[in-house]
Motif scaffolding. Structure first.
Motif, PDB file in Angstrom:
ATOM      1  N   ALA A 164       0.826  -1.202   0.000  1.00  0.00           N
ATOM      2  CA  ALA A 164       0.000   0.000   0.000  1.00  0.00           C
ATOM      3  C   ALA A 164       0.863   1.256   0.000  1.00  0.00           C
ATOM      4  CB  ALA A 164      -0.926  -0.014   1.218  1.00  0.00           C
ATOM      5  N   TRP A 165       1.944   1.236   0.781  1.00  0.00           N
ATOM      6  CA  TRP A 165       2.855   2.386   0.808  1.00  0.00           C
ATOM      7  C   TRP A 165       3.470   2.613  -0.567  1.00  0.00           C
ATOM      8  CZ3 TRP A 165       7.986   2.983  -0.414  1.00  0.00           C
ATOM      9  CH2 TRP A 165       8.576   4.196  -0.051  1.00  0.00           C
ATOM     10  N   SER A 166       3.860   1.531  -1.232  1.00  0.00           N
ATOM     11  CA  SER A 166       4.438   1.654  -2.567  1.00  0.00           C
ATOM     12  C   SER A 166       3.448   2.287  -3.538  1.00  0.00           C
ATOM     13  CB  SER A 166       4.868   0.275  -3.087  1.00  0.00           C
ATOM     14  OG  SER A 166       5.846  -0.296  -2.253  1.00  0.00           O
ATOM     15  N   GLY A 167       2.188   1.848  -3.442  1.00  0.00           N
ATOM     16  CA  GLY A 167       1.172   2.419  -4.310  1.00  0.00           C
ATOM     17  C   GLY A 167       0.960   3.893  -4.066  1.00  0.00           C
ATOM     18  N   ALA A 168       0.971   4.272  -2.784  1.00  0.00           N
ATOM     19  CA  ALA A 168       0.795   5.687  -2.448  1.00  0.00           C
ATOM     20  C   ALA A 168       2.010   6.501  -2.882  1.00  0.00           C
ATOM     21  CB  ALA A 168       0.558   5.831  -0.961  1.00  0.00           C
ATOM     22  N   HIS A 169       3.193   5.939  -2.679  1.00  0.00           N
ATOM     23  CA  HIS A 169       4.423   6.668  -3.008  1.00  0.00           C
ATOM     24  C   HIS A 169       4.549   6.914  -4.502  1.00  0.00           C
ATOM     25  CE1 HIS A 169       8.579   8.003  -2.531  1.00  0.00           C
ATOM     26  NE2 HIS A 169       8.921   7.189  -3.517  1.00  0.00           N
ATOM     27  N   TRP A 170       4.161   5.950  -5.307  1.00  0.00           N
ATOM     28  CA  TRP A 170       4.294   6.072  -6.759  1.00  0.00           C
ATOM     29  C   TRP A 170       2.993   6.527  -7.418  1.00  0.00           C
ATOM     30  CZ3 TRP A 170       9.106   6.214  -8.210  1.00  0.00           C
ATOM     31  CH2 TRP A 170      10.062   5.501  -7.482  1.00  0.00           C
ATOM     32  N   HIS A 171       2.012   6.875  -6.585  1.00  0.00           N
ATOM     33  CA  HIS A 171       0.727   7.385  -7.089  1.00  0.00           C
ATOM     34  C   HIS A 171       0.064   6.395  -8.049  1.00  0.00           C
ATOM     35  CE1 HIS A 171       1.783  11.183  -5.227  1.00  0.00           C
ATOM     36  NE2 HIS A 171       2.936  11.166  -5.895  1.00  0.00           N
ATOM     37  N   VAL A 172       0.064   5.134  -7.630  1.00  0.00           N
ATOM     38  CA  VAL A 172      -0.548   4.061  -8.412  1.00  0.00           C
ATOM     39  C   VAL A 172      -2.009   3.925  -7.983  1.00  0.00           C
ATOM     40  CG1 VAL A 172      -0.476   1.606  -8.958  1.00  0.00           C
ATOM     41  CG2 VAL A 172       1.655   2.884  -8.649  1.00  0.00           C
ATOM     42  N   SER A 173      -2.892   3.666  -8.921  1.00  0.00           N
ATOM     43  CA  SER A 173      -4.314   3.545  -8.604  1.00  0.00           C
ATOM     44  C   SER A 173      -4.573   2.337  -7.705  1.00  0.00           C
ATOM     45  CB  SER A 173      -5.135   3.416  -9.887  1.00  0.00           C
ATOM     46  OG  SER A 173      -4.866   2.186 -10.523  1.00  0.00           O
ATOM     47  N   LEU A 174      -5.687   2.387  -7.011  1.00  0.00           N
ATOM     48  CA  LEU A 174      -6.036   1.300  -6.094  1.00  0.00           C
ATOM     49  C   LEU A 174      -6.170  -0.031  -6.828  1.00  0.00           C
ATOM     50  CD1 LEU A 174      -8.693   3.082  -3.844  1.00  0.00           C
ATOM     51  CD2 LEU A 174      -6.437   2.295  -3.138  1.00  0.00           C
ATOM     52  N   VAL A 175      -6.847  -0.018  -7.970  1.00  0.00           N
ATOM     53  CA  VAL A 175      -7.069  -1.275  -8.678  1.00  0.00           C
ATOM     54  C   VAL A 175      -5.758  -1.853  -9.199  1.00  0.00           C
ATOM     55  CG1 VAL A 175      -7.485  -0.254 -10.981  1.00  0.00           C
ATOM     56  CG2 VAL A 175      -8.592  -2.413 -10.331  1.00  0.00           C
ATOM     57  N   THR A 176      -4.784  -0.999  -9.499  1.00  0.00           N
ATOM     58  CA  THR A 176      -3.483  -1.480  -9.966  1.00  0.00           C
ATOM     59  C   THR A 176      -2.699  -2.136  -8.839  1.00  0.00           C
ATOM     60  OG1 THR A 176      -3.436   0.290 -11.614  1.00  0.00           O
ATOM     61  CG2 THR A 176      -1.359  -0.804 -11.147  1.00  0.00           C
ATOM     62  N   VAL A 177      -2.898  -1.654  -7.604  1.00  0.00           N
ATOM     63  CA  VAL A 177      -2.258  -2.278  -6.440  1.00  0.00           C
ATOM     64  C   VAL A 177      -3.006  -3.539  -6.027  1.00  0.00           C
ATOM     65  CG1 VAL A 177      -1.642  -1.974  -4.009  1.00  0.00           C
ATOM     66  CG2 VAL A 177      -1.323  -0.093  -5.624  1.00  0.00           C
ATOM     67  N   TYR A 178      -4.337  -3.443  -5.957  1.00  0.00           N
ATOM     68  CA  TYR A 178      -5.140  -4.561  -5.483  1.00  0.00           C
ATOM     69  C   TYR A 178      -5.158  -5.726  -6.474  1.00  0.00           C
ATOM     70  CZ  TYR A 178      -7.077  -1.477  -1.830  1.00  0.00           C
ATOM     71  OH  TYR A 178      -7.233  -0.646  -0.757  1.00  0.00           O
ATOM     72  N   GLY A 179      -5.161  -5.425  -7.771  1.00  0.00           N
ATOM     73  CA  GLY A 179      -5.294  -6.471  -8.778  1.00  0.00           C
ATOM     74  C   GLY A 179      -4.232  -7.549  -8.685  1.00  0.00           C
ATOM     75  N   PRO A 180      -2.941  -7.208  -8.754  1.00  0.00           N
ATOM     76  CA  PRO A 180      -1.908  -8.245  -8.656  1.00  0.00           C
ATOM     77  C   PRO A 180      -1.921  -8.988  -7.318  1.00  0.00           C
ATOM     78  CG  PRO A 180      -0.998  -6.228  -9.581  1.00  0.00           C
ATOM     79  CD  PRO A 180      -2.374  -5.893  -9.097  1.00  0.00           C
ATOM     80  N   ALA A 181      -2.208  -8.251  -6.223  1.00  0.00           N
ATOM     81  CA  ALA A 181      -2.257  -8.913  -4.912  1.00  0.00           C
ATOM     82  C   ALA A 181      -3.356  -9.965  -4.875  1.00  0.00           C
ATOM     83  CB  ALA A 181      -2.483  -7.867  -3.815  1.00  0.00           C
TER      84      ALA A 181
END
Length: 419
Positions: A164-181
């Motif tokens: 989650a921190w990585s997604g916030a740091h790189w301004h990645v969308s929620l679905v882009t973080v959640y999808g691979p997980a």
């Protein structure tokens, strides 16, 4: 080890393979749940922004999740009378992951409401069924292993928070973080579920016992009067936990005048020390017993709150949060284990009811500390969870071995099957 009754005579060969595989499989489930939950709670601000949820409406959404989780836990109590907890866990865990993905992909307010509601109900069933299986396996092992499962949960939480921190740091969308997980965790848990191991359904136990006795024994039905001390301990522990998760950053920055960057560290330290404490906690239970470990954990947690309350600066405050992680981490797993020992023939029902107080503590803790902090001071507010957690010392004897009405040497072995 006298307060972890043996389920079978010890052998030099160790537990059979099906129990070892079941233990590893359940650890995977705890890990996945820790990661999924962390991916939700650490990205609440991003979810609020995506859906345009106002500051006034956000607490309503957040409160709905633990409330509905409580209903999910109650429903699971009834469900496992007909099917095994392993079946519930096998299918509800992928649903939780898919619901989280749906939350990250949507953009309408009604989508947020529906997905958070589903998440709450399903996570209640997930938490209950995981701990039912954990208690079942511990009884079959005849020794303390419950803390190890919760250590896997803590590890998953750390991994999820880092993602989650990585997604916030790189301004990645929620679905882009959640999808691979989700794409990794769903197949992982489905494959692991092949080796889940649990007891007979409670309905089968009741029918079998009913055929040979005039009526159900006290172990075959949950007596809330006996379970209530453990329920209170569960609530107190989660009041302490929610205080750390919700107020540690604000406390360090506003009260102890730390930098914004440093204020993010206490919760990470808390999670790491929780992982460490749970990883070694089972050895302490085996050596000294659950009562001694819970008492020690309670004293350490109280010391942590006291250090936080009187800390002159952020680094001393950090020491307090470190102590809190080491102290609180042992209480919740041992509370589930104690409920299983108290009602060996109705452990699933006992755990489902006990699990409700997980959410009670979560609901009460954050608003309580916030209200006291605003009305009084945040330093003084830390004394309240310290005193509530301290009440665990009063109920520590509830963690001792043996169901009510059973004497020494009357523990029953459990019937464990592969789910």
């Amino acid at each position: 080890m006298d307060d972890v009754p043996a389920a079978a005579p010890a052998t030099t060969a160790g537990p059979p393979p099906r129990l070892r595989y079941g233990r590893a499989a359940l650890s995977v489930s705890f890990f996945a749940q820790g990661a999924l939950f962390a991916l939700l709670v650490t990205r609440i601000p991003a979810i609020q922004d995506r859906y345009g949820i106002s500051d006034g409406l956000l607490p309503v959404f957040l409160a709905a999740v633990p409330i509905l989780a409580g209903f999910g836990s109650v429903g699971t109590e009834q469900l496992v009378k007909r099917v095994r907890p392993s079946v519930v866990l096998r299918w509800v865990q992928p649903v939780v992951a898919l619901v989280l993905l749906g939350l990250g992909a949507g953009d309408r307010l009604w989508v947020a409401a529906v997905t958070l509601a589903l998440f709450g109900v399903c996570v209640g069933g997930l938490d209950a069924s995981m701990n039912m299986l954990g208690v079942s396996l511990q009884r079959a092992y005849g020794t303390s292993i419950m803390l190890g499962f919760h250590a896997a949960y803590s590890l998953g939480g750390i991994v999820g928070a880092c993602l989650a921190w990585s997604g916030a740091h790189w301004h990645v969308s929620l679905v882009t973080v959640y999808g691979p997980a989700v794409a990794v965790l769903i197949p992982l848990t489905l494959v692991a579920s092949r080796w889940y191991a649990d007891q007979e359904p409670q309905k089968a136990v009741a029918e079998r016992e009913g055929a040979t006795s005039a009526g159900p024994s006290v172990q075959q039905q949950v007596v809330m009067r006996l379970l209530m001390p453990l329920c209170l301990v569960m609530a107190f522990a989660y009041i302490g936990d929610s205080t750390v998760s919700n107020w540690s950053a604000k406390y360090l920055e506003d009260t102890l005048h730390s930098s914004e960057q440093l204020s993010t560290v206490p919760y990470a330290v808390y999670m790491v020390t929780t992982l460490i404490g749970r990883s070694v906690g089972d050895f302490g239970v085996r050596r000294y017993g659950a009562v001694a470990v819970v008492r020690l954990g309670t004293v350490v947690a109280m010391a942590g709150f006291a250090v936080v309350a009187i800390a002159p600066g952020p680094w001393v405050g950090m020491l307090g949060f470190t102590l809190l992680g080491l102290g609180l981490c042992v209480i919740v797993p041992q509370t589930f284990a104690a409920a299983g020992r108290m009602f060996p023939d109705a452990s699933d029902s006992a755990i489902a009811r006990l699990n409700i107080f997980n959410y009670v503590g979560f609901l009460v803790g954050s608003p309580l500390v916030g209200a006291l902090g605003e009305a009084w001071s945040y330093r003084a507010a830390m004394i309240v969870p310290m005193l509530l957690v301290g009440l665990t010392l009063r109920y520590a004897k509830s963690f001792a071995a043996g169901p009510p009405g059973y004497g020494v040497g009357h523990e029953r072995p459990s019937t464990v099957d592969v789910g």
